[in-house]
Motif scaffolding. Sequence first.
Motif, PDB file in Angstrom:
ATOM      1  N   LEU A 279      48.200   7.182  31.358  1.00  0.00           N
ATOM      2  CA  LEU A 279      49.640   7.438  31.266  1.00  0.00           C
ATOM      3  C   LEU A 279      50.306   7.412  32.636  1.00  0.00           C
ATOM      4  O   LEU A 279      51.415   6.893  32.789  1.00  0.00           O
ATOM      5  N   ARG A 280      49.614   7.950  33.634  1.00  0.00           N
ATOM      6  CA  ARG A 280      50.169   7.932  34.992  1.00  0.00           C
ATOM      7  C   ARG A 280      50.195   6.516  35.558  1.00  0.00           C
ATOM      8  O   ARG A 280      51.175   6.087  36.174  1.00  0.00           O
ATOM      9  N   THR A 281      49.098   5.793  35.352  1.00  0.00           N
ATOM     10  CA  THR A 281      48.984   4.443  35.898  1.00  0.00           C
ATOM     11  C   THR A 281      50.067   3.520  35.348  1.00  0.00           C
ATOM     12  O   THR A 281      50.612   2.675  36.074  1.00  0.00           O
ATOM     13  N   HIS A 282      50.389   3.696  34.066  1.00  0.00           N
ATOM     14  CA  HIS A 282      51.354   2.805  33.411  1.00  0.00           C
ATOM     15  C   HIS A 282      52.675   3.509  33.120  1.00  0.00           C
ATOM     16  O   HIS A 282      53.419   3.077  32.224  1.00  0.00           O
ATOM     17  N   ALA A 283      52.973   4.546  33.877  1.00  0.00           N
ATOM     18  CA  ALA A 283      54.162   5.366  33.611  1.00  0.00           C
ATOM     19  C   ALA A 283      55.446   4.539  33.605  1.00  0.00           C
ATOM     20  O   ALA A 283      56.313   4.720  32.729  1.00  0.00           O
ATOM     21  N   GLU A 284      55.596   3.647  34.561  1.00  0.00           N
ATOM     22  CA  GLU A 284      56.833   2.854  34.652  1.00  0.00           C
ATOM     23  C   GLU A 284      56.985   1.941  33.442  1.00  0.00           C
ATOM     24  O   GLU A 284      58.075   1.829  32.862  1.00  0.00           O
ATOM     25  N   ASP A 285      55.896   1.283  33.047  1.00  0.00           N
ATOM     26  CA  ASP A 285      55.940   0.391  31.896  1.00  0.00           C
ATOM     27  C   ASP A 285      56.181   1.184  30.616  1.00  0.00           C
ATOM     28  O   ASP A 285      56.970   0.770  29.756  1.00  0.00           O
ATOM     29  N   ILE A 286      55.504   2.326  30.473  1.00  0.00           N
ATOM     30  CA  ILE A 286      55.674   3.167  29.286  1.00  0.00           C
ATOM     31  C   ILE A 286      57.119   3.636  29.166  1.00  0.00           C
ATOM     32  O   ILE A 286      57.695   3.670  28.067  1.00  0.00           O
ATOM     33  N   ALA A 287      57.745   3.988  30.283  1.00  0.00           N
ATOM     34  CA  ALA A 287      59.128   4.463  30.264  1.00  0.00           C
ATOM     35  C   ALA A 287      60.088   3.395  29.749  1.00  0.00           C
ATOM     36  O   ALA A 287      61.117   3.711  29.147  1.00  0.00           O
ATOM     37  N   ARG A 288      59.760   2.121  29.960  1.00  0.00           N
ATOM     38  CA  ARG A 288      60.615   1.033  29.466  1.00  0.00           C
ATOM     39  C   ARG A 288      60.603   0.946  27.954  1.00  0.00           C
ATOM     40  O   ARG A 288      61.622   0.652  27.331  1.00  0.00           O
ATOM     41  N   PHE A 289      59.440   1.212  27.359  1.00  0.00           N
ATOM     42  CA  PHE A 289      59.294   1.042  25.917  1.00  0.00           C
ATOM     43  C   PHE A 289      59.386   2.360  25.145  1.00  0.00           C
ATOM     44  O   PHE A 289      59.622   2.350  23.936  1.00  0.00           O
ATOM     45  N   ALA A 290      59.184   3.465  25.818  1.00  0.00           N
ATOM     46  CA  ALA A 290      59.266   4.777  25.157  1.00  0.00           C
ATOM     47  C   ALA A 290      59.999   5.738  26.090  1.00  0.00           C
ATOM     48  O   ALA A 290      59.392   6.663  26.644  1.00  0.00           O
ATOM     49  N   PRO A 291      61.302   5.541  26.286  1.00  0.00           N
ATOM     50  CA  PRO A 291      62.048   6.357  27.251  1.00  0.00           C
ATOM     51  C   PRO A 291      62.113   7.831  26.882  1.00  0.00           C
ATOM     52  O   PRO A 291      62.387   8.673  27.734  1.00  0.00           O
ATOM     53  N   HIS A 292      61.845   8.157  25.607  1.00  0.00           N
ATOM     54  CA  HIS A 292      61.916   9.552  25.170  1.00  0.00           C
ATOM     55  C   HIS A 292      60.583  10.290  25.342  1.00  0.00           C
ATOM     56  O   HIS A 292      60.514  11.503  25.119  1.00  0.00           O
ATOM     57  N   PHE A 293      59.529   9.555  25.734  1.00  0.00           N
ATOM     58  CA  PHE A 293      58.205  10.166  25.811  1.00  0.00           C
ATOM     59  C   PHE A 293      58.059  11.027  27.062  1.00  0.00           C
ATOM     60  O   PHE A 293      58.407  10.600  28.157  1.00  0.00           O
TER      61      PHE A 293
END
Length: 208
Positions: free
Chosen positions: A95-109
Amino acid sequence: MVPWLEIGGWVGSALVVWSLTQARVLRFRWLNLTGSVIATIYNVIAGIWPFVAMNAAISLINVYWLQRLYRERHDEAVYTVVEVAPDDAYLLHVLRTHAEDIARFAPHFEAGRTAGRSAFLVQRGDETVGVMVLSDAGRGEALVELDWVSERFRDFTPGEFVHRRSGIFASKGFDRVVVPHAETHDLTYLHRVGFRSDGERWVRDVFA
């Protein structure tokens, strides 16, 4: 040399080079195949036989891998679902490694919260290709907070393997799985794994 033929040669070369910049494995294979086929035709017409052999071989390799990727995309023998604790060290690392990418697709997470959550890793061999995080919303509902796929496999839908194993949800007492923010999801994917539209949400019933 005929101008259109030379243009075709440059187009084939450009596609091969462009393919090497792609992170998505399926997009890479298709672009590389298209470029190598064009390059093969160009070199046949130009009579440059060593490059004909090379590009023809690259084309066949791409065809092989495309067939294999499409054949395996829904194969449970290839993808494995591993349930982990929501505070699992490896999960938090992903989750930390891909935090920026995850935020693009799941901004509420919110990655830091763990209470009331269930987490699953989707593995292809030893590679983590997806993460799904659910939370208990009460009333027998499991809320999908995160359904993330790594960029390499974003043309596929490895999250479906979590939904296929209905026992995962039933064993936790869930009757329904809910996607609250469908605008960040592929609706074709949601339909395929059994979700239906319910107002602004998407809902899938859980069967034991």
